[in-house]
Motif scaffolding. Structure first.
Motif, PDB file in Angstrom:
ATOM      1  N   UNK A 179       0.852  -1.245  -0.115  1.00  0.00           N
ATOM      2  CA  UNK A 179      -0.100  -0.062   0.035  1.00  0.00           C
ATOM      3  C   UNK A 179       0.854   1.290   0.018  1.00  0.00           C
ATOM      4  N   UNK A 180       0.382   2.321  -0.728  1.00  0.00           N
ATOM      5  CA  UNK A 180       1.263   3.535  -0.843  1.00  0.00           C
ATOM      6  C   UNK A 180       0.370   4.707  -0.494  1.00  0.00           C
ATOM      7  N   UNK A 181       0.843   5.544  -0.112  1.00  0.00           N
ATOM      8  CA  UNK A 181       0.021   6.803   0.347  1.00  0.00           C
ATOM      9  C   UNK A 181       1.184   7.960   0.098  1.00  0.00           C
ATOM     10  N   UNK A 182       0.560   9.105  -0.184  1.00  0.00           N
ATOM     11  CA  UNK A 182       1.443  10.301  -0.487  1.00  0.00           C
ATOM     12  C   UNK A 182       0.795  11.652   0.320  1.00  0.00           C
ATOM     13  N   UNK A 183       1.932  12.420   0.742  1.00  0.00           N
ATOM     14  CA  UNK A 183       1.511  13.689   1.474  1.00  0.00           C
ATOM     15  C   UNK A 183       1.260  14.703   0.311  1.00  0.00           C
ATOM     16  N   UNK A 184       0.724  15.699   0.952  1.00  0.00           N
ATOM     17  CA  UNK A 184       0.233  16.789   0.071  1.00  0.00           C
ATOM     18  C   UNK A 184       1.919  17.601   0.194  1.00  0.00           C
ATOM     19  N   UNK A 185       2.102  18.630  -0.675  1.00  0.00           N
ATOM     20  CA  UNK A 185       3.496  19.344  -0.741  1.00  0.00           C
ATOM     21  C   UNK A 185       3.913  20.067   0.620  1.00  0.00           C
ATOM     22  N   UNK A 186       3.356  20.230   1.383  1.00  0.00           N
ATOM     23  CA  UNK A 186       3.220  20.782   2.771  1.00  0.00           C
ATOM     24  C   UNK A 186       3.559  19.662   3.694  1.00  0.00           C
ATOM     25  N   UNK A 187       3.482  18.468   3.292  1.00  0.00           N
ATOM     26  CA  UNK A 187       3.845  17.291   4.230  1.00  0.00           C
ATOM     27  C   UNK A 187       2.810  17.585   5.510  1.00  0.00           C
ATOM     28  N   UNK A 188       1.510  17.867   5.242  1.00  0.00           N
ATOM     29  CA  UNK A 188       0.494  17.955   6.364  1.00  0.00           C
ATOM     30  C   UNK A 188      -0.634  16.773   6.183  1.00  0.00           C
ATOM     31  N   UNK A 189      -1.003  16.356   4.937  1.00  0.00           N
ATOM     32  CA  UNK A 189      -2.104  15.623   4.979  1.00  0.00           C
ATOM     33  C   UNK A 189      -1.686  14.382   3.919  1.00  0.00           C
ATOM     34  N   UNK A 190      -2.216  13.189   4.685  1.00  0.00           N
ATOM     35  CA  UNK A 190      -1.608  11.836   3.789  1.00  0.00           C
ATOM     36  C   UNK A 190      -2.896  11.407   3.137  1.00  0.00           C
ATOM     37  N   UNK A 191      -2.813  11.094   1.845  1.00  0.00           N
ATOM     38  CA  UNK A 191      -3.734  10.669   0.915  1.00  0.00           C
ATOM     39  C   UNK A 191      -3.279   9.189   0.506  1.00  0.00           C
ATOM     40  N   UNK A 192      -4.241   8.301   0.151  1.00  0.00           N
ATOM     41  CA  UNK A 192      -4.381   7.058  -0.340  1.00  0.00           C
ATOM     42  C   UNK A 192      -3.665   7.266  -1.880  1.00  0.00           C
TER      43      UNK A 192
END
Length: 141
Positions: free
Chosen positions: A14-27
């Protein structure tokens, strides 16, 4: 900086990525396990495509604080991934990430039928969100 999180499993990753500000994780996605070398190459490529600056890999531990069998597999995967990318790789305690993912899907109001199936990318989100919150709590981005 975007951060890519990895929930390494025996059958799926499973992979998740943060937004550019490293605040929110999304699948992000789930990758089927092929072999350690091919899996690592795929994850390295996905990290590059998404302009990640760091890869965080979930690692599970036993009651004594030592990596359990799944944690050791994640460690070997991290070793192979280090051969495939120049990006920094950090191991992160993934204890309860699958349970957290299941609870989050319940909280979202998904029906029992819709929240069934694989939890891999949501477990990666739980790992990444835990990492991001811990780093913010330490005054780090």
């Amino acid at each position: 900086m975007r951060i890519l999180a990895v929930d390494h499993g025996e059958k799926r990753i499973g992979l998740a990525l943060s937004d550019p500000t490293a605040t929110i994780a999304s699948p992000l996605k789930v990758v089927a396990h092929v072999s350690r070398m091919i899996d690592a190459a795929q994850v390295a490529e996905i990290a590059a495509q998404n302009e990640a600056g760091l890869i965080v890999i979930g690692q599970s531990y036993d009651e004594d604080g030592n990596p359990n069998p799944a944690g050791r597999r994640a460690g070997r995967f991290a070793d192979e991934l280090r051969k495939q990318t120049e990006l920094p790789i950090e191991m992160w305690d993934e204890s309860f990430s699958t349970q957290d993912a299941r609870a989050a899907r319940i909280e979202l109001g998904l029906s029992r039928k819709r929240r069934g199936g694989h939890q891999d990318e949501f477990a990666a989100v739980a790992i990444l969100q835990s990492y991001l919150e811990a780093k913010r709590g330490n005054g780090n981005p």
